[in-house]
Scaffold this motif. Structure first.
Motif, PDB file in Angstrom:
ATOM      1  N   GLU A  32       0.830  -1.207   0.000  1.00  0.00           N
ATOM      2  CA  GLU A  32       0.000   0.000   0.000  1.00  0.00           C
ATOM      3  C   GLU A  32       0.865   1.258   0.000  1.00  0.00           C
ATOM      4  O   GLU A  32       1.967   1.281   0.550  1.00  0.00           O
ATOM      5  N   LEU A  57      -8.950   5.236  -0.911  1.00  0.00           N
ATOM      6  CA  LEU A  57      -9.404   3.849  -0.887  1.00  0.00           C
ATOM      7  C   LEU A  57     -10.818   3.774  -0.313  1.00  0.00           C
ATOM      8  O   LEU A  57     -11.023   4.009   0.880  1.00  0.00           O
ATOM      9  N   ALA A  78      -5.807   3.354  -6.406  1.00  0.00           N
ATOM     10  CA  ALA A  78      -7.262   3.285  -6.566  1.00  0.00           C
ATOM     11  C   ALA A  78      -7.654   4.030  -7.831  1.00  0.00           C
ATOM     12  O   ALA A  78      -6.862   4.797  -8.393  1.00  0.00           O
ATOM     13  N   ALA A  80     -13.465   5.983  -5.572  1.00  0.00           N
ATOM     14  CA  ALA A  80     -12.174   6.517  -5.120  1.00  0.00           C
ATOM     15  C   ALA A  80     -12.199   8.046  -5.142  1.00  0.00           C
ATOM     16  O   ALA A  80     -11.681   8.699  -4.225  1.00  0.00           O
ATOM     17  N   TYR A 123      -3.459   6.627  -7.484  1.00  0.00           N
ATOM     18  CA  TYR A 123      -4.693   7.350  -7.813  1.00  0.00           C
ATOM     19  C   TYR A 123      -4.427   8.656  -8.550  1.00  0.00           C
ATOM     20  O   TYR A 123      -5.123   8.999  -9.510  1.00  0.00           O
TER      21      TYR A 123
END
Length: 253
Positions: free
Chosen positions: A69, A75, A108, A113, A149
């Motif tokens: 992560e 998330l 994400a 998201a 992301y």
């Protein structure tokens, strides 16, 4: 021009408090770090007071690093953990007088998201505002962080506009932006009103900035001409003793 030593990469062979003293001895104007949470607050604060260096910022925790992560705020379903990480980062920042907290998004995508990131950033900005702390978001390139992301400055601008908080700003890392988008000079000019911090490293290997495809002697002049007065963050991988890589630094003074 002023420069900040990013102690997430520089002088990592010593505790954070000692690294702060090393940055002062080398002539840096400020320091910043990544995840200082295992370092005693009192020792870090004392080093900052002894050197007179401001701590520009730190990151929220990445989450389960063993599982790969790299942030929690985008998330879906992890809002409680994301906000706990935000609370922890703000508390540490207040304790050492750090000006900024970088809220890490994580891996994400999609509408859920988007909603999670905006909601968590709104929470962070509201919590940070009474303490004069700026919340930063940073696009990361998809070579080093595939699937992250936030990857472009355009996406970051859209998020900042969606949140609408005056203390939410863009961390403009020249290294990441060059790899994903290029056109550094024009992007800096266009995005200047929403930039909260500038970082740099050599491209494409993230080494010292006096090597690679970007002419930082030119870029520093561009940034200076734009009226940027805050220290810029040297966030590069030295690949050896940090002191041996500071030739770029002395040439800019």
């Amino acid at each position: 021009m002023k420069f900040s030593a990013n102690l997430g990469f520089l002088w990592t062979d010593r505790p954070l408090a000692e690294a702060i003293h090393a940055a002062k001895a080398a002539g840096f104007d400020a320091v910043e770090c990544h995840w200082p949470y295992d370092e005693p607050v009192a020792e870090v604060r004392a080093a900052l007071e002894e050197t007179g260096l401001p701590m520009l910022g730190l990151n929220t925790r990445r989450g389960d690093t063993a599982a790969g992560e790299n942030g929690l705020a985008a998330l879906p379903g992890r809002e409680a953990e994301a906000r706990a990480a935000i609370d922890e980062a703000l508390a540490y920042a207040r304790a050492i007088g750090a000006a900024n907290v970088h809220v890490m998004a994580g891996f994400a995508s999609g509408a859920e998201a988007d909603a999670a990131f905006v909601a968590n950033l709104s929470y962070a900005c509201e919590a940070a505002h009474p303490h004069g702390i700026t919340v930063l978001i940073e696009p990361l390139n998809h070579y080093d962080a595939p699937g992250y992301y936030l990857a472009t400055t355009g996406h970051a601008r859209a998020v900042i506009e969606a949140v609408g908080a005056p203390n939410l700003k863009l961390m403009f890392d020249c290294y990441h932006v060059q790899l994903m988008e290029g056109d550094l000079t024009n992007r800096l000019k266009r995005l200047l009103p929403i930039i909260g911090h500038i970082q740099f490293a050599g491209v494409p290997d993230r080494g010292a900035p006096d090597r690679g495809e970007v002419d930082f002697s030119y870029m520093f002049k561009v940034i200076d001409a734009l009226g940027w007065a805050a220290p810029m963050g040297a966030e590069y991988k030295p690949g050896g003793p940090t002191e041996d890589t500071l030739g770029w630094f002395t040439l800019t003074r």
